[in-house]
Enzyme design. Structure first.
Site, PDB file in Angstrom:
ATOM      1  CE  LYS A 269     -61.890 -65.965 -87.795  1.00  0.00           C
ATOM      2  NZ  LYS A 269     -62.485 -65.899 -89.144  1.00  0.00           N
ATOM      3  CG  HIS A 337     -48.252 -59.699 -85.149  1.00  0.00           C
ATOM      4  ND1 HIS A 337     -48.097 -60.838 -85.908  1.00  0.00           N
ATOM      5  CD2 HIS A 337     -49.187 -59.987 -84.221  1.00  0.00           C
ATOM      6  CE1 HIS A 337     -48.904 -61.774 -85.464  1.00  0.00           C
ATOM      7  NE2 HIS A 337     -49.585 -61.291 -84.444  1.00  0.00           N
ATOM      8  NE  ARG A 340     -47.537 -64.005 -82.841  1.00  0.00           N
ATOM      9  CZ  ARG A 340     -47.682 -65.004 -81.988  1.00  0.00           C
ATOM     10  NH1 ARG A 340     -46.936 -65.038 -80.875  1.00  0.00           N
ATOM     11  NH2 ARG A 340     -48.548 -65.972 -82.193  1.00  0.00           N
ATOM     12  CG  HIS A 364     -50.148 -70.244 -83.753  1.00  0.00           C
ATOM     13  ND1 HIS A 364     -49.418 -70.231 -84.920  1.00  0.00           N
ATOM     14  CD2 HIS A 364     -50.405 -68.939 -83.453  1.00  0.00           C
ATOM     15  CE1 HIS A 364     -49.225 -68.978 -85.301  1.00  0.00           C
ATOM     16  NE2 HIS A 364     -49.804 -68.183 -84.425  1.00  0.00           N
TER      17      HIS A 364
END
Length: 415
Positions: A269, A337, A340, A364
């Site tokens: 976000k 996933h 990760r 990130h």
């Protein structure tokens, strides 16, 4: 004799409705309740018709005459003023329909979203909202209408989607009010109407011994070279599955040992700077896998080409399907996933590497002490060293799984 403003203004109601004629078919209809309406009589195609122009005093005598003259021009051209009025009203109403406003909002927001987010938003609108609300005016939609849509989504077990739909409602109606299409606020009553949003954890193996067995299973996977190579690179590079399957040869510099690609528009976000690539240093093990694969797929665009779609890349389910074929439950044990999470945990807890380096390599958004986002090229030499250390550690894990007596003092947790 034409009407005068004073006569129009002083016209009083009577027991019955009556007319005050102006000229050229225009007249004022004075109702028994005191209301006054402008009307125009005209003939088109041999038939007498009537056009409602407006209400006095909202529409003055002058404005009524202007409307009359425009209507008469249309009649002279063989056009029906009443039909034109209906079409204008329909066009105005269409602009106030939920679907029309929602699509405007979507078009305005689209440039700020990642591709995956844009697809999900459009699917939500077209599958869950438009069929029931699309043809409704935003001014007529009630809180109960919105809640009914949300309950319908909840009923199929898609609780998170219902929460996303509530957020979409909030934004669409806010946009409708800002653009002055409505003053309606039905979404305000939806706060707290839904069950709490569920927390989803993607399954991942973080225990080194169990992860070692997964690595051996990947080495022994009996599938195509493309899928085996993709599986082998997932733990080494630990990038998002969607980015792994879409890897392109032109993004790779095997001599320099780098993979450069542009991440989604938003990460966690946080809006990412456009045009700045994410750099994934390639260990010698990763370069060896890609070099071996190059003769097979290096003539095309994608490193992992689709076996079914010519010119496309491997599908989103390729990694999970391969894991399932190896006997792993991707809903409980380990999923695509999950590589990760595995890397994030072991790089930190086993190898003791700096968290900011790990977060950078996961693509990130990492911020400094002042809250500023680091550039994606930050700490590249240290990250290059980390990625090689990680690849070497994975080799040792496999050796230990095959021969438990192997001693690996090199990989003690950093202090």
């Amino acid at each position: 004799m034409p009407l005068a403003d004073t006569r129009v203004k002083k016209a009083k109601p009577a027991e019955k409705d009556y007319k005050l004629s102006d000229e050229k078919g225009l007249y004022l209809l004075v109702k028994a309740n005191g209301r006054k309406y402008w009307r125009l009589k005209y003939r088109l195609g041999g038939k007498e018709k009537l056009l409602a122009i407006g209400v006095y005093p909202d529409v003055s005598l002058k404005a009524a005459r202007d409307a009359r003259d425009k209507a008469r021009e249309m009649v002279a051209q063989g056009l029906d003023p009443n039909q034109a009025k209906k079409e204008r009203k329909a066009a105005t109403s269409a602009g106030n329909l939920f679907e029309a406003i929602a699509r405007e909002w979507y078009a305005n927001q689209f440039p700020t979203w990642a591709d995956a987010t844009a697809k999900k938003r459009l699917a939500l609108l077209e599958n869950d909202l438009f069929p029931w609300l699309g043809a409704r005016s935003v001014s007529d939609i009630t809180s109960l209408d919105l809640l009914t849509c949300l309950r319908r989504i909840e009923a199929r077990g898609a609780n998170d989607t219902a929460h996303n739909a509530r957020q979409v409602f909030n934004q669409i109606f806010r946009y409708a009010r800002i653009t002055q299409r409505t003053t309606n606020e039905p979404e305000r009553d939806l706060q707290g109407a839904l069950a709490p949003k569920g927390v989803k954890h993607r399954p991942a193996i973080t225990d080194p011994e169990k992860f070692a067995r997964l690595l051996l299973a990947i080495d022994n996977y009996r599938g195509s070279l493309v899928v085996r190579s993709l599986l082998a690179l997932c733990p080494l590079l630990f990038q998002r599955p969607g980015e792994m399957i879409a890897m392109e040869w032109e993004q790779l510099d095997l001599e320099a040992g780098e993979w450069r690609y542009t991440p989604p528009k938003t990460i966690h976000k946080v809006k990412c700077p456009d045009g700045i690539p994410h750099i994934v240093p390639l260990s010698t093990q990763a370069v060896a896998i890609l070099t071996d694969l190059y003769p097979l797929s290096g003539h095309g665009r994608f490193v992992f080409p689709s076996q079914r779609r010519e010119g496309g890349h491997a599908s989103a389910g390729t990694i999970n399907k391969a894991l399932q074929n190896m006997g792993y439950d991707t809903a409980v044990e380990h999923c695509a996933h999950g590589f990760r999470s595995s890397a994030r945990t072991m790089l930190d807890e086993v190898l003791g590497l700096r968290v900011e380096l790990i977060e950078h390599q996961l693509a990130h958004a990492v911020r400094d002490a002042l809250g500023r986002a680091y550039n994606r090229t930050s700490h590249l030499p240290q990250r290059r060293e980390m990625m090689q250390q990680w690849a070497d550690y994975l080799d040792v894990l496999k050796l230990q799984a095959q021969s438990p007596k192997v001693v690996t003092g090199t990989f003690r947790k950093a202090k």
